[in-house]
Every structure is written in structure tokens, then in C-alpha cells.
Design a protein around this motif. Sequence first.
Motif, short mmCIF file in Angstrom:
data_model
loop_
_atom_site.label_atom_id
_atom_site.label_comp_id
_atom_site.label_asym_id
_atom_site.label_seq_id
_atom_site.Cartn_x
_atom_site.Cartn_y
_atom_site.Cartn_z
N ALA A 8 0.37 0.97 -4.09
CA ALA A 8 1.57 1.78 -3.83
C ALA A 8 1.25 2.90 -2.84
O ALA A 8 2.07 3.21 -1.95
N GLY A 9 0.07 3.49 -2.97
CA GLY A 9 -0.34 4.53 -2.03
C GLY A 9 -0.54 4.01 -0.62
O GLY A 9 -0.20 4.68 0.36
N ALA A 10 -1.07 2.79 -0.50
CA ALA A 10 -1.26 2.19 0.83
C ALA A 10 0.09 1.91 1.49
O ALA A 10 0.27 2.17 2.68
N ALA A 24 0.33 11.08 2.53
CA ALA A 24 0.43 10.00 1.55
C ALA A 24 -0.94 9.67 0.95
O ALA A 24 -1.06 9.45 -0.26
N VAL A 25 -1.96 9.65 1.78
CA VAL A 25 -3.32 9.36 1.29
C VAL A 25 -3.79 10.47 0.35
O VAL A 25 -4.34 10.20 -0.73
N VAL A 26 -3.56 11.72 0.73
CA VAL A 26 -3.96 12.84 -0.12
C VAL A 26 -3.21 12.79 -1.45
O VAL A 26 -3.81 12.99 -2.52
N VAL A 61 -5.53 -0.10 -9.44
CA VAL A 61 -5.27 -1.03 -8.33
C VAL A 61 -3.80 -1.00 -7.89
O VAL A 61 -3.53 -0.88 -6.68
N PRO A 62 -2.82 -1.09 -8.80
CA PRO A 62 -1.43 -0.98 -8.34
C PRO A 62 -1.10 0.39 -7.73
O PRO A 62 -0.28 0.49 -6.81
N LEU A 91 3.21 11.43 -4.23
CA LEU A 91 2.79 11.89 -5.57
C LEU A 91 3.70 11.30 -6.64
O LEU A 91 3.21 10.79 -7.65
N ALA A 92 4.99 11.36 -6.41
CA ALA A 92 5.94 10.84 -7.41
C ALA A 92 5.82 9.33 -7.55
O ALA A 92 5.74 8.80 -8.67
N VAL A 93 5.78 8.61 -6.44
CA VAL A 93 5.70 7.15 -6.48
C VAL A 93 4.39 6.68 -7.10
O VAL A 93 4.37 5.77 -7.94
#
Length: 151
Positions: free
Chosen positions: A19-21, A39-41, A14-15, A105-107
Motif C-alpha cells: 500500500a505504501g509503494a 509517502a515513503v516516510v 507486506v500488505p 499514514l491513514a492508508v
Amino acid sequence: MPSNDVRILAQAAVPTVAAGAIAAVVSGVVAGGKGAIGAVVGTVIVIAFMGIGLYALQRTAKSLPQLFQMMGLMLYAAQILLLFVFMAAFKNTTLFNPRAFAITLAVATIAWIAAQTRAHMKAKILYVEPDSVSSSRSSKSEKPEKSGHSS
């Protein structure tokens, strides 16, 4: 998957999705539609890799507990290496913005690891299963065992 495993998976996923959103919105504003797609990928790849890794680690813990720590270290090293391989493979793509992809990817990886660490610290996981202890006591014979030196 036992309920503790599902709970830890949800508390980590969930987090990471959040973060991805956020990364998708920021990438969309900064780099346009291709940034949002990147970002979504990136988020989907992190969730898939880390989720499969958590599942494999939990199965190892149940079947081969003596290999748990070694498997965990090897698994995280392999996951990070594979994420770097994905970054290198898609650095020149035109399907999406590679910079948004790499940053996400990193975040998302950091968000997953932090959330999973927090979930494990908050989980109340028993070290000994109470059913196995009580069943082993009841399965023993009713006679008291001899202890000490016999003459």
C-alpha cells in the motif's frame, strides 16, 4: 519471537509495504518527488509504530496474559494518537509533501490493521500449549488421587 508472531508480523507488514509503494507512486505522479518522499516516510512510520506495538503486545501476552486485552486497547489508542501527533507536527514541513504524508499514514494504518486482523483470524494459535499439559500430567505422582469424601 516465536514463529506465529513472525508470521503475523510478515502478513501485516507486506500488505502495508505494498500500500505504501502504491501511495508513493501515486504521490510521485500527483505531487512530484516531495510527494513520493512524504509517502515513503509515512509508510516507514506506520510500519515502525505498528511493528513495535505488535512486538510489545506479544511480549505482554506471554508474560502478563491477564493484561492482554487492556494492553491491546491502550496500545492501539496510543498508536493512533501518536500518528495524529506526527501528522500535526509535519503539517507545515518543506521536506516532503504533507498531504501525501498524511494520506499515506491513514492508508497504511488501515492496511496494517486490516492485514493484522486477517492474519489473526487465519492463524491457528493453540489456546493451551500441549507440552505444558503433558508435562504436568507426567510430573504428578503415579498414585491415584483420592476423590470424594474420606472416612
